[in-house]
Design a protein around this motif. Structure first.
Motif, PDB file in Angstrom:
ATOM      1  N   LEU A  78      44.384  38.199  41.875  1.00  0.00           N
ATOM      2  CA  LEU A  78      44.817  39.182  40.708  1.00  0.00           C
ATOM      3  C   LEU A  78      44.113  38.653  39.392  1.00  0.00           C
ATOM      4  N   LEU A  79      43.874  39.653  38.568  1.00  0.00           N
ATOM      5  CA  LEU A  79      43.089  38.814  37.378  1.00  0.00           C
ATOM      6  C   LEU A  79      43.962  39.490  36.374  1.00  0.00           C
ATOM      7  N   ILE A  80      44.322  38.459  35.696  1.00  0.00           N
ATOM      8  CA  ILE A  80      45.324  38.343  34.297  1.00  0.00           C
ATOM      9  C   ILE A  80      44.646  38.535  33.209  1.00  0.00           C
ATOM     10  N   ARG A  81      44.687  39.484  32.421  1.00  0.00           N
ATOM     11  CA  ARG A  81      43.962  39.592  31.187  1.00  0.00           C
ATOM     12  C   ARG A  81      45.135  39.573  29.940  1.00  0.00           C
ATOM     13  N   PRO A  82      45.190  38.209  29.526  1.00  0.00           N
ATOM     14  CA  PRO A  82      46.539  37.926  28.652  1.00  0.00           C
ATOM     15  C   PRO A  82      46.014  38.601  27.254  1.00  0.00           C
ATOM     16  N   LEU A 138      44.497  31.449  25.274  1.00  0.00           N
ATOM     17  CA  LEU A 138      44.603  31.538  26.944  1.00  0.00           C
ATOM     18  C   LEU A 138      43.464  33.067  27.078  1.00  0.00           C
ATOM     19  N   GLN A 139      42.660  32.308  28.275  1.00  0.00           N
ATOM     20  CA  GLN A 139      41.652  33.319  28.462  1.00  0.00           C
ATOM     21  C   GLN A 139      41.869  34.234  29.897  1.00  0.00           C
ATOM     22  N   PRO A 140      41.331  35.269  30.261  1.00  0.00           N
ATOM     23  CA  PRO A 140      41.479  36.006  31.524  1.00  0.00           C
ATOM     24  C   PRO A 140      41.502  34.736  32.634  1.00  0.00           C
TER      25      PRO A 140
END
Length: 401
Positions: free
Chosen positions: A77-81, A386-388
């Motif tokens: 899963l891609l987290i986009r903070p 914090l980066q994706p």
């Protein structure tokens, strides 16, 4: 030929009503039968729906002995903070009173389904990203570390680091799921004052102290678990085997690059475990037509002495996933066609757009989308914010639990 009345009679004698055999509905199906469905599920959303069907199905999922195999078959899963999403029904604070930021989550197997997670706000403002492992976000500031589950929000606070000054976190990883009895937290830190003191620290999860290995002028940027052995890479891209017992230690792996080079020709490459291969991947800038960058992968052949890097010309059944931060771990999955993905390619997570798709080796131009912004930065770097990043939920790592 049987008459219709005889056929009906025979059928009735075979099909036993659920009330007779004791099965009242879906929740009463045998656990073994329910668990046989799990390998057939094609996305994280399917797994989540399965586990949320009812109490007995969730119990069957929890006790399934091979949940982690999904990590090799499904995309992370891609987290986009930095992409906030509205979630008025979710709490704005955690149980400990800390503010939470609701972030966008993307499942490549269901890219149009809106997902979200909540991350403590202070991981953006006060803490430095150190890495992620087994669904846990690892961060710290000064002498303090925090390990937080990306999706459940469960937190673990290790004891303070035995460092005399403020620290900068170069990397961080768990050696096993946080709930495992043999889990260790490894962090590489250096003095935030003059960057002259560097150490690798090991915390057996649940213990009261850290063990330390001083690194002098080196620093560990990445650690991966390859075939049950921990492989570390420093900022000069030298490789080491890492041992936890009887004491924390590093043993260099002598390697030779192509054309007999004894030093890495790449700038900020990364390691990624891809099945039974340990790969190193980086890009070259293209100055002419076609895709602006070209990615190549090399596998480590440890059957030779010294070990050699050999070009992996084509990853026939694999896709790779990488984020922009040096401390963000890379992943691979096999048979991406299961979720309409592409083989022999790399999914690169961005801040300004969710991801870009890059072909590896000879597929670089075939997979490049001309509509992608060519000014995007592809080189991995160090970031304060914090980066994706890509992650597999912790629920997939609790085999048989």
């Amino acid at each position: 030929m049987q008459s219709p009345s005889k056929i009906s009679s025979a059928s009735a004698s075979i099909v036993t009503p659920p009330t007779v055999c004791g099965i009242q509905g879906w929740a009463d199906l045998p656990e073994g039968l329910v668990q046989s469905i799990i390998p057939l599920l094609g996305s994280f959303l399917d797994l989540l729906a399965f586990a949320g069907t009812c109490h007995s199905w969730r119990a069957a999922f929890s006790s399934y002995p091979s949940k982690s195999t999904s990590c090799a078959l499904l995309p992370p899963l891609l987290i986009r903070p930095n992409t906030r999403v509205s979630a008025p029904h979710l709490p704005s604070k955690g149980d400990d009173g800390r503010k939470l930021r609701t972030c966008q989550v993307i499942d490549l197997a269901n890219p149009n389904t809106p997902l979200r997670c909540q991350i403590p706000q202070d991981t953006f403002q006060k803490l430095c990203f150190a890495g992620s492992s087994y669904g846990q976000l690892i961060c710290g500031s000064g002498r303090n570390c925090l390990v937080v589950d990306v999706f459940t929000g469960a937190k673990v606070s290790p004891p303070q680091l035995p460092f005399s000054e403020g620290t900068y976190f170069n990397s961080g990883m768990l050696t096993a799921p946080i709930a495992s009895p043999d889990s260790h937290l490894l962090v590489c830190v250096e003095s935030d004052q003059n960057f002259s003191q560097r150490s690798l620290f090991d915390w057996p999860v649940g213990s009261n102290s850290w063990s330390e290995l001083q690194l002098n002028d080196s620093r560990i940027e990445q650690i991966v678990d390859f075939n049950g052995q921990f492989i570390a890479m420093d900022f000069r891209y030298k490789l080491y085997t890492l041992s936890l017992a009887p004491q924390l230690g590093l043993q260099e792996i002598t390697t030779v690059w192509w054309d007999d080079m004894d030093e890495c020709p790449f700038l900020r490459p990364w390691l990624v475990v891809c099945g039974d291969m340990l790969l190193i991947v980086d890009h070259y800038i293209n100055l002419f037509h076609g895709a602006p960058v070209s990615y190549k992968a090399y596998r480590l052949d440890m059957s030779t002495e010294p070990a050699t890097w050999v070009e992996a010309a084509k990853l026939e059944s694999c896709a790779l996933f990488i984020g922009g931060d040096v401390r963000s771990p890379a992943f691979s999955c096999t048979s991406p066609g299961r979720w309409s993905g592409r083989t022999n390619c790399l999914y690169y997570a961005h801040d300004t757009q969710p991801w870009s798709l890059h072909g590896l080796g000879d597929d670089v131009d075939a997979l490049w989308d001309d509509s992608t912004d060519p000014e995007l930065v592809f080189k991995r770097n160090w970031y304060r914010q914090l980066q994706p990043f890509w992650v597999y939920p912790s629920m997939l790592y609790s085999d048989g639990q």
